[in-house]
Design a protein around this motif. Structure first.
Motif, PDB file in Angstrom:
ATOM      1  N   CYS A 126      40.762  82.431  13.875  1.00 19.12           N
ATOM      2  CA  CYS A 126      39.870  81.343  14.075  1.00 19.12           C
ATOM      3  C   CYS A 126      40.136  80.135  13.238  1.00 19.12           C
ATOM      4  O   CYS A 126      40.508  80.245  11.936  1.00 19.12           O
ATOM      5  CB  CYS A 126      38.712  82.084  13.161  1.00 19.12           C
ATOM      6  SG  CYS A 126      38.011  83.601  13.991  1.00 19.12           S
ATOM      7  N   GLY A 127      40.365  79.142  13.904  1.00 18.04           N
ATOM      8  CA  GLY A 127      40.732  77.520  13.270  1.00 18.04           C
ATOM      9  C   GLY A 127      42.174  77.640  13.730  1.00 18.04           C
ATOM     10  O   GLY A 127      43.133  78.323  13.410  1.00 18.04           O
ATOM     11  N   PRO A 171      32.872  75.489  17.999  1.00 22.47           N
ATOM     12  CA  PRO A 171      32.689  75.873  16.580  1.00 22.47           C
ATOM     13  C   PRO A 171      32.121  77.387  16.518  1.00 22.47           C
ATOM     14  O   PRO A 171      31.080  77.779  17.344  1.00 22.47           O
ATOM     15  CB  PRO A 171      31.333  74.947  16.097  1.00 22.47           C
ATOM     16  CG  PRO A 171      31.379  73.831  17.409  1.00 22.47           C
ATOM     17  CD  PRO A 171      31.861  74.242  18.351  1.00 22.47           C
ATOM     18  N   TYR A 192      30.763  81.821  19.442  1.00 23.13           N
ATOM     19  CA  TYR A 192      30.988  80.464  19.366  1.00 23.13           C
ATOM     20  C   TYR A 192      30.032  79.557  20.129  1.00 23.13           C
ATOM     21  O   TYR A 192      29.544  80.226  21.203  1.00 23.13           O
ATOM     22  CB  TYR A 192      32.590  80.019  19.730  1.00 23.13           C
ATOM     23  CG  TYR A 192      32.911  80.522  20.940  1.00 23.13           C
ATOM     24  CD1 TYR A 192      33.659  81.645  21.226  1.00 23.13           C
ATOM     25  CD2 TYR A 192      32.655  79.329  22.010  1.00 23.13           C
ATOM     26  CE1 TYR A 192      33.825  82.087  22.386  1.00 23.13           C
ATOM     27  CE2 TYR A 192      33.261  80.069  23.209  1.00 23.13           C
ATOM     28  CZ  TYR A 192      33.720  81.194  23.647  1.00 23.13           C
ATOM     29  OH  TYR A 192      34.109  81.502  24.828  1.00 23.13           O
ATOM     30  N   CYS A 200      42.890  81.302  20.079  1.00 20.37           N
ATOM     31  CA  CYS A 200      42.715  80.659  18.875  1.00 20.37           C
ATOM     32  C   CYS A 200      41.291  79.774  19.192  1.00 20.37           C
ATOM     33  O   CYS A 200      40.983  79.332  20.306  1.00 20.37           O
ATOM     34  CB  CYS A 200      43.847  79.428  18.695  1.00 20.37           C
ATOM     35  SG  CYS A 200      43.238  78.428  17.217  1.00 20.37           S
ATOM     36  N   TRP A 224      40.596  85.000   9.853  1.00 16.49           N
ATOM     37  CA  TRP A 224      39.868  83.947   9.471  1.00 16.49           C
ATOM     38  C   TRP A 224      40.659  82.875   8.912  1.00 16.49           C
ATOM     39  O   TRP A 224      41.020  82.995   7.836  1.00 16.49           O
ATOM     40  CB  TRP A 224      38.374  84.521   8.629  1.00 16.49           C
ATOM     41  CG  TRP A 224      37.550  83.029   8.449  1.00 16.49           C
ATOM     42  CD1 TRP A 224      37.356  82.501   7.181  1.00 16.49           C
ATOM     43  CD2 TRP A 224      36.483  82.682   9.310  1.00 16.49           C
ATOM     44  NE1 TRP A 224      36.546  81.538   7.335  1.00 16.49           N
ATOM     45  CE2 TRP A 224      35.849  81.613   8.803  1.00 16.49           C
ATOM     46  CE3 TRP A 224      36.385  83.043  10.733  1.00 16.49           C
ATOM     47  CZ2 TRP A 224      34.781  80.812   9.110  1.00 16.49           C
ATOM     48  CZ3 TRP A 224      35.218  82.262  11.062  1.00 16.49           C
ATOM     49  CH2 TRP A 224      34.538  81.291  10.403  1.00 16.49           C
ATOM     50  N   THR A 225      40.933  81.909   9.523  1.00 18.21           N
ATOM     51  CA  THR A 225      41.810  80.703   8.788  1.00 18.21           C
ATOM     52  C   THR A 225      41.233  79.375   9.174  1.00 18.21           C
ATOM     53  O   THR A 225      41.765  78.287   9.349  1.00 18.21           O
ATOM     54  CB  THR A 225      43.362  80.687   9.405  1.00 18.21           C
ATOM     55  OG1 THR A 225      43.196  80.493  10.985  1.00 18.21           O
ATOM     56  CG2 THR A 225      44.058  82.016   9.275  1.00 18.21           C
ATOM     57  N   THR A 226      39.969  79.321   8.757  1.00 16.26           N
ATOM     58  CA  THR A 226      39.213  77.870   9.108  1.00 16.26           C
ATOM     59  C   THR A 226      39.045  77.015   7.816  1.00 16.26           C
ATOM     60  O   THR A 226      38.251  76.057   7.720  1.00 16.26           O
ATOM     61  CB  THR A 226      37.898  78.382   9.309  1.00 16.26           C
ATOM     62  OG1 THR A 226      37.061  78.837   8.385  1.00 16.26           O
ATOM     63  CG2 THR A 226      37.753  78.870  10.815  1.00 16.26           C
ATOM     64  N   GLY A 237      46.236  78.428  10.694  1.00 18.91           N
ATOM     65  CA  GLY A 237      46.089  79.066  12.085  1.00 18.91           C
ATOM     66  C   GLY A 237      47.296  78.851  12.899  1.00 18.91           C
ATOM     67  O   GLY A 237      47.735  79.977  13.639  1.00 18.91           O
ATOM     68  N   GLU A 297      38.565  77.333  17.975  1.00 20.14           N
ATOM     69  CA  GLU A 297      38.648  75.890  16.942  1.00 20.14           C
ATOM     70  C   GLU A 297      37.567  74.837  17.307  1.00 20.14           C
ATOM     71  O   GLU A 297      36.897  74.818  18.582  1.00 20.14           O
ATOM     72  CB  GLU A 297      39.863  75.153  17.158  1.00 20.14           C
ATOM     73  CG  GLU A 297      40.013  73.649  16.828  1.00 20.14           C
ATOM     74  CD  GLU A 297      40.023  73.721  15.289  1.00 20.14           C
ATOM     75  OE1 GLU A 297      40.473  74.283  14.457  1.00 20.14           O
ATOM     76  OE2 GLU A 297      39.092  72.935  14.841  1.00 20.14           O
TER      77      GLU A 297
END
Ligand code: NAD
Length: 402
Positions: free
Chosen positions: A157-158, A227, A238, A192, A257-259, A163, A194
């Motif tokens: 995510c992100g 988003p 999303y 991914c 989770w890497t937002t 990410g 984004e």
């Protein structure tokens, strides 16, 4: 004796310690960290994917401590009292200081999105990165029984630097994971999701596009301009259409989770004037109200006078802040004026796997294999600045592991 207290043994804290330990001025240093090791936050994706064992991305704090000058205390900071000049630890200990360096690092930022904490994996320290690795392996093993394709699906995510580097490392890990799951590597699906469509805005479109296209050519699926609105168990929800607000769901049994990140919660808990855990500091890196308190790294925001925006939070900047803070403390101890923080970037390079990378060295774009060599050089320099030659020799990236 004058007491300098450093909170956190990340890039900024350790660099401050390393420089201060070389000082001939008479003072004592106490370093506090919840772990007895420093870890390379820039390499967590390598641990999360199993490409590197944890021993390669951490080293013992005791290796950098000079016992005649510094005491190390393993403990968790819960509160900083700037008026009374003391710091409370979780075990009840209270530490007094004359000078304080706050370098408590980052945490995952959920932006209040529903279900993130419960249903997504974070990758912010050794334990969470190790959990990601165990989770991925467990799902691969599940697949041998379940034959459920969601066990082979991983969603990142992100698509920020974290990410993108994670996706590159996951791609590299695919053959090993496929072997575990007993499948063709092509059956492992990497996604991914984004929010924006223009990815990696710190690079021009051509350079950012090169990196994303490389990942796409490896079969990684990008859903951009989508988003994330919620994370349900094994499901990313999303927004599919901004005009109608329609949402869609992507099912996967691994969601990472890497937002984005925020500074330590201790900043808010201790009454610092902060935004997302970051305190806007003065040009010499001190707290706006306390000239004896330095705030560095991911808990700090310092204005870049050129761009008129705060510097981003990177390891390189944290290390440079550590150098400046140490010099300024030394000056204060000798009744000399402090100097403003100045930063000259070596560049920023995103690795995508061990032998590919892309980014900027100074203002020059680099991509492909040469960029991955540059990236390793940047990493080795930071290791050198923190630990010294011994660390670079034992952990440096000149020994390719493939
Ligand atoms: P980031 O904030 O740079 O990127 C987060 C990404 O997530 C962005 O693209 C954002 O649009 C997206 N996002 C945010 N909310 C979303 C949502 N609800 N749904 C979907 N997407 C969403 O965070 P990061 O990648 O963790 O990086 C943090 C900092 O660390 C940055 O300053 C970065 O430059 C730095 N960093 C540098 C390196 C390197 O130099 N190699 C590596 C990792 C991180």
């Amino acid at each position: 004796m004058t007491e300098v207290l450093i909170l956190g043994a990340g890039y900024a804290g350790l660099r401050t310690l390393k420089i201060l330990q070389q000082s001939h001025t008479d003072f004592h240093i106490t370093l506090v960290d919840q772990n007895n090791y420093h870890y390379e936050a820039t390499d967590l994706h390598e641990l999360a994917t199993g490409n590197q064992p944890k021993e390669r991305i951490l080293y013992n704090i005791s290796d950098v401590i000079k016992p005649d000058k510094t005491t190390f205390i393993q403990g968790e900071v819960v509160n900083i009292n700037r008026d009374d000049k003391n710091v409370s630890l979780k075990d009840g200990k209270k530490l007094s200081y004359d000078y304080l360096v706050v370098s408590l690092g980052f945490e995952s930022e959920s932006f209040g999105i529903d279900g993130v904490e419960e249903n997504a994996l974070e990758m912010v320290n050794i334990d969470s990165a190790e959990s990601v690795q165990k989770h991925i392996l467990a799902r691969m093993e599940d697949y041998r029984e379940s034959k459920n394709p969601d066990d082979l699906k991983i969603v990142v995510c992100g698509a920020g630097f974290t990410g993108i580097e994670l996706l590159g490392a996951l791609h590299e890990a695919t053959p090993k994971l496929a072997k575990t799951a007993g499948v063709d590597p092509k059956e492992i699906q990497l996604y991914c999701v984004e929010a924006v469509t223009r990815l990696l805005p710190m690079f021009d479109e051509k350079l950012a596009g090169w990196g994303i296209d490389k990942l796409k050519s490896w079969g990684i699926n990008f859903l951009t301009g989508k988003p994330i609105k919620a994370i349900k168990p094994n499901t990313v929800v999303y927004e599919d259409d901004a005009e109608t607000g329609t949402t869609s769901e992507l099912k996967a049994n691994t969601i990472i989770w890497t937002t984005g990140v925020r500074g330590s919660h201790v900043m808010n808990d201790s009454g610092f004037s902060q935004r997302r855990g970051r305190v806007m500091v003065k040009a010499d890196l001190t707290d706006p109200d306390f000239a004896n308190v330095y705030i560095l790294g991911d808990v700090s925001a310092v204005m870049d006078e050129e761009s008129k925006r705060p510097y981003p939070t990177t390891a390189q900047i944290a290390i440079a802040m550590g150098t400046q803070a140490a010099e300024n403390i030394e000056n204060q101890l000798n009744n000399k004026p402090t100097s403003p923080f100045k930063f000259k970037s070596l560049g920023s390079v995103a690795s995508i796997g061990n032998t590919q990378a892309f980014g900027l060295v100074g203002k020059t774009p680099v991509r492909g294999y040469p960029a991955s060599v540059v990236k390793k050089g940047i990493m080795d320099r930071s290791l050198f600045e923190l630990g010294g030659t011994k660390e670079v020799m034992s952990k440096g990236r000149f020994d390719f592991y493939h």
